[in-house]
Scaffold this motif. Structure first.
Motif, mmCIF file in Angstrom:
data_model
loop_
_atom_site.group_PDB
_atom_site.id
_atom_site.type_symbol
_atom_site.label_atom_id
_atom_site.label_comp_id
_atom_site.label_asym_id
_atom_site.label_seq_id
_atom_site.Cartn_x
_atom_site.Cartn_y
_atom_site.Cartn_z
ATOM 1 N N GLN A 61 0.840 -1.205 0.000
ATOM 2 C CA GLN A 61 0.000 0.000 0.000
ATOM 3 C C GLN A 61 0.873 1.252 0.000
ATOM 4 O O GLN A 61 0.592 2.217 -0.717
ATOM 5 N N GLN A 62 1.932 1.255 0.783
ATOM 6 C CA GLN A 62 2.830 2.408 0.825
ATOM 7 C C GLN A 62 3.517 2.623 -0.514
ATOM 8 O O GLN A 62 3.662 3.757 -0.972
ATOM 9 N N GLN A 63 3.935 1.549 -1.166
ATOM 10 C CA GLN A 63 4.563 1.676 -2.484
ATOM 11 C C GLN A 63 3.576 2.211 -3.513
ATOM 12 O O GLN A 63 3.957 2.958 -4.409
ATOM 13 N N LEU A 64 2.323 1.830 -3.378
ATOM 14 C CA LEU A 64 1.301 2.277 -4.323
ATOM 15 C C LEU A 64 1.044 3.779 -4.248
ATOM 16 O O LEU A 64 0.676 4.387 -5.241
ATOM 17 N N THR A 65 1.251 4.380 -3.086
ATOM 18 C CA THR A 65 0.957 5.810 -2.955
ATOM 19 C C THR A 65 1.810 6.651 -3.898
ATOM 20 O O THR A 65 1.349 7.674 -4.398
ATOM 21 N N THR A 66 3.026 6.230 -4.187
ATOM 22 C CA THR A 66 3.867 6.974 -5.121
ATOM 23 C C THR A 66 3.677 6.498 -6.553
ATOM 24 O O THR A 66 3.957 7.229 -7.490
ATOM 25 N N PHE A 67 3.199 5.311 -6.740
ATOM 26 C CA PHE A 67 3.069 4.688 -8.053
ATOM 27 C C PHE A 67 1.709 4.944 -8.698
ATOM 28 O O PHE A 67 1.566 4.878 -9.913
ATOM 29 N N TRP A 68 0.710 5.213 -7.890
ATOM 30 C CA TRP A 68 -0.683 5.270 -8.319
ATOM 31 C C TRP A 68 -0.937 6.314 -9.394
ATOM 32 O O TRP A 68 -1.448 6.007 -10.469
ATOM 33 N N LEU A 69 -0.612 7.568 -9.134
ATOM 34 C CA LEU A 69 -0.924 8.656 -10.059
ATOM 35 C C LEU A 69 -0.068 8.644 -11.319
ATOM 36 O O LEU A 69 -0.402 9.318 -12.294
ATOM 37 N N ALA A 70 1.003 7.880 -11.319
ATOM 38 C CA ALA A 70 1.868 7.806 -12.500
ATOM 39 C C ALA A 70 1.251 6.935 -13.592
ATOM 40 O O ALA A 70 1.793 6.856 -14.686
ATOM 41 N N ASN A 71 0.125 6.314 -13.311
ATOM 42 C CA ASN A 71 -0.526 5.423 -14.272
ATOM 43 C C ASN A 71 -1.910 5.941 -14.652
ATOM 44 O O ASN A 71 -2.520 6.703 -13.911
ATOM 45 N N SER A 72 -2.383 5.494 -15.791
ATOM 46 C CA SER A 72 -3.667 5.957 -16.317
ATOM 47 C C SER A 72 -4.837 5.459 -15.464
ATOM 48 O O SER A 72 -4.735 4.439 -14.780
ATOM 49 N N THR A 73 -5.933 6.177 -15.541
ATOM 50 C CA THR A 73 -7.157 5.782 -14.837
ATOM 51 C C THR A 73 -7.622 4.414 -15.315
ATOM 52 O O THR A 73 -8.066 3.592 -14.524
ATOM 53 N N GLU A 74 -7.476 4.156 -16.615
ATOM 54 C CA GLU A 74 -7.883 2.868 -17.181
ATOM 55 C C GLU A 74 -7.095 1.723 -16.547
ATOM 56 O O GLU A 74 -7.661 0.706 -16.139
ATOM 57 N N LEU A 75 -5.786 1.893 -16.423
ATOM 58 C CA LEU A 75 -4.958 0.855 -15.811
ATOM 59 C C LEU A 75 -5.286 0.698 -14.337
ATOM 60 O O LEU A 75 -5.403 -0.419 -13.829
ATOM 61 N N ARG A 76 -5.459 1.809 -13.634
ATOM 62 C CA ARG A 76 -5.788 1.740 -12.209
ATOM 63 C C ARG A 76 -7.090 0.980 -12.004
ATOM 64 O O ARG A 76 -7.191 0.125 -11.121
ATOM 65 N N ASN A 77 -8.103 1.276 -12.827
ATOM 66 C CA ASN A 77 -9.395 0.595 -12.699
ATOM 67 C C ASN A 77 -9.274 -0.892 -13.009
ATOM 68 O O ASN A 77 -9.852 -1.735 -12.309
ATOM 69 N N ARG A 78 -8.515 -1.231 -14.060
ATOM 70 C CA ARG A 78 -8.348 -2.645 -14.432
ATOM 71 C C ARG A 78 -7.640 -3.408 -13.315
ATOM 72 O O ARG A 78 -8.073 -4.484 -12.904
ATOM 73 N N CYS A 79 -6.555 -2.833 -12.811
ATOM 74 C CA CYS A 79 -5.795 -3.511 -11.758
ATOM 75 C C CYS A 79 -6.582 -3.592 -10.447
ATOM 76 O O CYS A 79 -6.506 -4.597 -9.744
ATOM 77 N N GLU A 80 -7.338 -2.551 -10.145
ATOM 78 C CA GLU A 80 -8.173 -2.601 -8.942
ATOM 79 C C GLU A 80 -9.194 -3.720 -9.057
ATOM 80 O O GLU A 80 -9.439 -4.456 -8.096
ATOM 81 N N GLY A 81 -9.774 -3.886 -10.240
ATOM 82 C CA GLY A 81 -10.728 -4.980 -10.460
ATOM 83 C C GLY A 81 -10.092 -6.337 -10.260
ATOM 84 O O GLY A 81 -10.677 -7.231 -9.641
#
Length: 122
Positions: A61-81
């Motif tokens: 979770q801590q690593q994701l805080t810096t990595f999250w916004l560097a990726n597209s909304t589409e990728l974030r939604n797909r990976c969250e799913g």
């Protein structure tokens, strides 16, 4: 009174982060409990403890805080799913999904692997 409420709403809106711009809140405790129970039921010699599982999830979770916004909304939604499929929420799965997608976008320029070749000894 209406002016005061409007002013507070306008000031407060400057500090609101859109939900899609934050790492999602996942219920990893349930996943860790299920993992520990499964490991125990399988009689694994090196079963992961609940504390170790939670530590791994927290680190991801801590690593994701810096990595999250560097990726597209589409990728974030797909990976969250993928990370929440079947009710097994996992920050580790979410991070791995995003890291793999990032690697596919720009693979490292590491050494090329050489396999067997018919003309190798020529």
């Amino acid at each position: 009174m209406k002016i005061a409420l409007l002013s507070m709403a306008m000031i407060g809106s400057q500090f609101v982060t859109p939900v899609g711009d934050r790492v999602p809140q996942l219920n990893v405790e349930a996943t860790c409990k299920a993992t520990v129970a499964t490991d125990k039921a399988m009689g694994l010699d090196l079963a992961q403890s609940f504390d170790d599982c939670m530590r791994d999830e927290s680190a991801a979770q801590q690593q994701l805080t810096t990595f999250w916004l560097a990726n597209s909304t589409e990728l974030r939604n797909r990976c969250e799913g993928e990370a929440t499929a079947g009710g097994n929420d996992s920050y580790v799965d979410l991070l791995i999904c995003m890291q793999m997608a990032d690697w596919v976008k720009s693979p490292s320029s590491g050494p090329k692997l050489k396999g067997a070749s018919k003309s190798r000894n020529n």
